[in-house]
Enzyme design. Structure first.
Site, PDB file in Angstrom:
ATOM      1  N   SER A   1       0.847  -1.186   0.000  1.00 58.28           N
ATOM      2  CA  SER A   1       0.000   0.000   0.000  1.00 58.28           C
ATOM      3  C   SER A   1       0.893   1.250   0.000  1.00 58.28           C
ATOM      4  CB  SER A   1      -0.969  -0.031   1.180  1.00 58.28           C
ATOM      5  OG  SER A   1      -2.001   0.899   1.021  1.00 58.28           O
TER       6      SER A   1
ATOM      7  N   ASP B   1      -9.884  -3.777  -5.519  1.00 55.82           N
ATOM      8  CA  ASP B   1      -9.293  -2.920  -4.480  1.00 55.82           C
ATOM      9  C   ASP B   1      -9.932  -1.533  -4.510  1.00 55.82           C
ATOM     10  OD1 ASP B   1      -7.667  -1.552  -2.691  1.00 55.82           O
ATOM     11  OD2 ASP B   1      -5.836  -2.524  -3.385  1.00 55.82           O
TER      12      ASP B   1
ATOM     13  N   HIS C   1      -8.092  -4.886  -1.403  1.00 56.71           N
ATOM     14  CA  HIS C   1      -6.848  -4.394  -0.828  1.00 56.71           C
ATOM     15  C   HIS C   1      -6.171  -5.395   0.111  1.00 56.71           C
ATOM     16  CE1 HIS C   1      -4.195  -0.969  -0.286  1.00 56.71           C
ATOM     17  NE2 HIS C   1      -4.238  -1.116   1.018  1.00 56.71           N
TER      18      HIS C   1
END
Length: 743
Positions: free
Chosen positions: A595, A680, A715
């Site tokens: 991330s 995501d 995610h």
């Protein structure tokens, strides 16, 4: 070669023509992936010999920012949610899916020589876990609660037992049954009404963190008709046993912006809006005090907080603000007796603790309990009737400080490892002298303790079991070491673990992990899957770089906005330190982050490509300018105080100077594995997809560049304890492949 080409063309034609448009995208996608696997199995050796890297088509898109013109050749990869979910996918959607599938096929072809290794790694991971595991029970409101994994299950079952002699255990939530036939499943929250009769729980089946709340009658076992869609997942009961408060997200930006009140037995479309956060830099949330006497609504952004409260017995009453929002002022609230306890950074960058009457809660009535300290960061607290337990950070390590309310005497709970993590767990009761906490280190499995605040004795309730007989903590060593920043001004902590016998001769492989954003702390933790790397000669290290909050609030402030490059430089300095001190060498040094940590990976390979032999970038946030400029993209507006708003030219120029996508160069990049999820909502799949396409177009060598796009998740990656291990096996196999380790 001809066979491979024939099947590849057939796969494309099947998706575009043969598969009828009446099928949903999810169904078509599943069948397409199935065909890919069939083709790959049939032609595996042919693929390995002939399949070339995917080359994404280039369609120049002109982007004008300030007086600057950018050309983005891969802007076409961006799809709206409507396009992804449409039954009749248009040409652009088909082109994007084709490209992602081609990347996955190329990944499979290049990693096929590790299939046996991945299988072995997966078996090792599974062999170490106790499959029929149970959580530590805890008591609440007349019942004792626990959860259990059963042999072979990906998900837990939740149970309770009434605290009366002869009571039988009852199953209240059966996740394996709920998750049946689901490609993805996640439990958000669960909460039980004050009278113990109704259970509310939330689930996400798409992996976009949009949860559906449902209700179960625990006296009959039947599901109620009430159903609330598209929530954050959180559930807060009022004390009337029929009113629930929850948060909805903006359908486009996914910002948590509206709080509703639902009454059981009514249509959720009629739910009353009780609060709307209209400032698009804030998100809101709702929760209940530990005392069960108050409900709280919080509005928060990076630099400010505003909290209001309501008597939990009066769910239709008016909410009262504790202290109005003020830029630069962050605070949180807890309740006990006739007082609110306020953890605040008001004139206290490392936070202090204040107390104020419930009847007059505003700032002018706040009284100091725990003063601010320049060298100690107050990160949390637990209130008991006779004691206060403070969670603090000093020199980067977490400390638990115990204060006796009546005598004022205090002491610290001691921990022996050089680097570790510890946090308070389930502490529901006020009138108790027992404090429950969880402890782990790089060599100590996760352990739950009850600590007697009077006698100072601790009781181990449960320690994560590492099965198989091979793991012994004494066979591994951990250290806390420090790298010096390149400007000579800052010592950067590194936590490192390796198996005893590890030689510091520069020949051993080492994986360096980092994050460094949002003030998130990367505390050392135990991982049973990591043992498969350690046992094959790897060391594992965590770089506690600026942008986190390990060393206090300044550590965070000096790693954000116009100081963001400190984060990247710190990580590079940690890598250079490990090489200089012969923990490893550049030919054996690896880096990993996800991330915002994926942004970190992108930045370090642009600036120091020769320092790393391989890099794993998970769901990487790499297209910083385009994403932060577009306020329709989920989560953007709430992050202006983290990265800066590029519509301000000062921030635009600074972000552009490090944005990984905008700084791809004609250089020799290290081996790279990128992971992403098609669904995501936090870092959209097109960021890593565009990035790898651009890297391939610019790089000057032929190192491995692979991308794994999981077409079923978002995610957080795969759900379920076994499915997630398959993703770890792929990552570990990538590292071991680069080291020439095949077993």
């Amino acid at each position: 070669m001809q066979i491979s080409k024939y099947f590849f063309n057939f796969r494309i034609d099947f998706f575009r023509v043969i598969l009828p448009s009446k099928h949903t995208v999810m169904t078509r996608k599943f069948l397409l992936i199935t065909i890919n696997l069939m083709v790959f199995s049939a032609c595996q050796s042919d693929y390995k010999k002939t399949m070339k890297e995917p080359i994404a088509k280039q369609i120049p898109t002109v982007l004008n920012y300030h007086s600057d013109t950018l050309i983005d050749n891969y802007f076409w990869m961006r799809l709206s949610d409507a396009q992804k979910e449409a039954e009749n996918a248009d040409a652009q959607t088909q082109d994007v899916v084709d490209y992602l599938v081609e990347e996955n096929t190329y990944l499979e072809a290049n990693m096929s020589d590790t299939d046996a290794l991945q299988g072995k790694l997966f078996d090792e991971y599974v062999s170490r876990i106790k499959q029929d595991d149970q959580s530590v029970p805890y008591a609440e409101n007349g019942y004792t609660y626990s959860s259990k994994f059963e042999q072979g299950d990906d998900y837990r079952r939740y149970f309770r037992t009434k605290n009366e002699e002869g009571s039988k255990e009852e199953l209240i939530l059966d996740l394996p049954t709920l998750a049946q036939s689901q490609k993805y499943f996640s439990l958000g929250d669960w909460s039980i009404s004050t009278n113990n009769t109704i259970m509310a729980f939330s689930t996400d089946l798409i992996s976009r963190r949009e949860y559906t709340i449902q209700f179960k009658d625990l006296t009959t076992g039947e599901m109620l008709e009430d159903r609330i869609e598209n929530t954050t997942g959180g559930i807060t009961w009022a004390n009337d046993n029929k009113t629930v408060f929850y948060v909805k997200k903006d359908p486009q930006t996914l910002r948590s912006n509206k709080i509703f009140k639902h009454v059981l037995g009514t249509d959720s479309s009629l739910d009353e809006l009780v609060f709307e956060e209209k400032d698009d830099t804030y998100s809101c949330y709702v929760y209940k005090s530990k005392s069960k006497q108050f409900l709280f609504i919080g509005s928060s952004q990076t630099l400010a907080t505003e909290i209001r409260f309501l008597d939990a017995d009066l769910p239709n009453g008016a909410w009262t603000i504790i202290e109005p929002r003020e830029r630069g002022h962050k605070y949180s609230v807890r309740h006990y007796g006739d007082s609110f306890f306020i953890r605040t950074n008001w004139d206290a960058k490392n936070y202090k603790l204040m107390k104020t009457p419930v009847s007059t809660p505003s700032k002018e009535n706040w009284e100091a309990l725990i003063a601010h300290r320049e060298d100690v960061y107050l990160s949390g607290l637990v209130i008991f009737k006779r004691f206060l337990v403070l969670q603090e950070r000093k020199d980067g390590l977490i400390q638990m400080r115990v204060v006796n309310w009546s005598s004022g005497k205090e002491h610290y709970i001691g921990f022996n490892d050089p680097t570790y993590t510890v946090y308070a767990t389930t502490n529901i009761e006020f009138d108790t002298d027992v404090f429950r906490f969880s402890y782990a280190s790089l060599t100590t499995p996760s352990s739950t303790y009850d600590y007697n605040l009077v006698s100072k004795e601790r009781s181990l309730l449960k320690q994560q079991e590492v099965l198989g007989g091979a793991f012994k903590p004494e066979n591994y060593s951990s250290e806390r070491i420090y790298a010096m920043s390149s400007d000579g001004s800052t010592r950067i902590p590194i936590s490192i673990v390796y198996k005893k016998g590890f030689n510091k001769d520069g020949l051993a492989p080492l994986l360096l992990y980092g994050y460094g954003s949002y003030g998130a702390n990367m505390d050392p933790y135990f991982s049973s899957t990591r043992l498969s790397l350690l046992d094959r000669g790897f060391a594992f290290a965590i770089a506690h770089i600026r942008g986190g909050q390990e060393m206090g609030r300044d550590w965070y402030e000096n790693g954000k906005l116009l100081k963001k490059k400190n984060t990247f430089n710190d990580f590079i300095d940690c890598g250079k330190f490990l090489v200089a001190n012969k923990y490893t060498s550049s030919s054996h040094l690896y880096a990993q982050g996800g991330s915002a940590g994926g942004l970190l990976m992108g930045a370090i390979i642009n600036s120091e490509p020769n320092l790393w032999n391989g890099v794993i970038a998970g769901v990487p946030f790499v297209d910083v300018i385009n994403t932060m400029w577009d306020e329709s993209i989920p989560l953007t507006t709430g992050e202006f105080d983290e990265w800066g708003n590029p519509k301000d030219k000062v921030y635009y120029e600074y972000i552009k100077s490090y944005s990984p996508y905008d700084n791809v160069q004609n250089i020799a990049y290290p081996n790279l594995l990128i992971t992403t999820g098609y669904w995501d909502s936090q870092v959209q799949y097109w960021e890593p997809a565009k990035w790898i396409a651009k890297l391939r177009a610019y790089r000057t060598n032929q190192n491995l560049m692979l991308m794994n796009c999981n077409m079923d998740v978002g995610h957080g990656g795969a759900s379920g304890r076994f499915e997630s291990m398959k993703e770890i096996a792929l990552e570990h196999a990538f590292l071991l492949k680069l080291e020439g380790i095949t077993k």
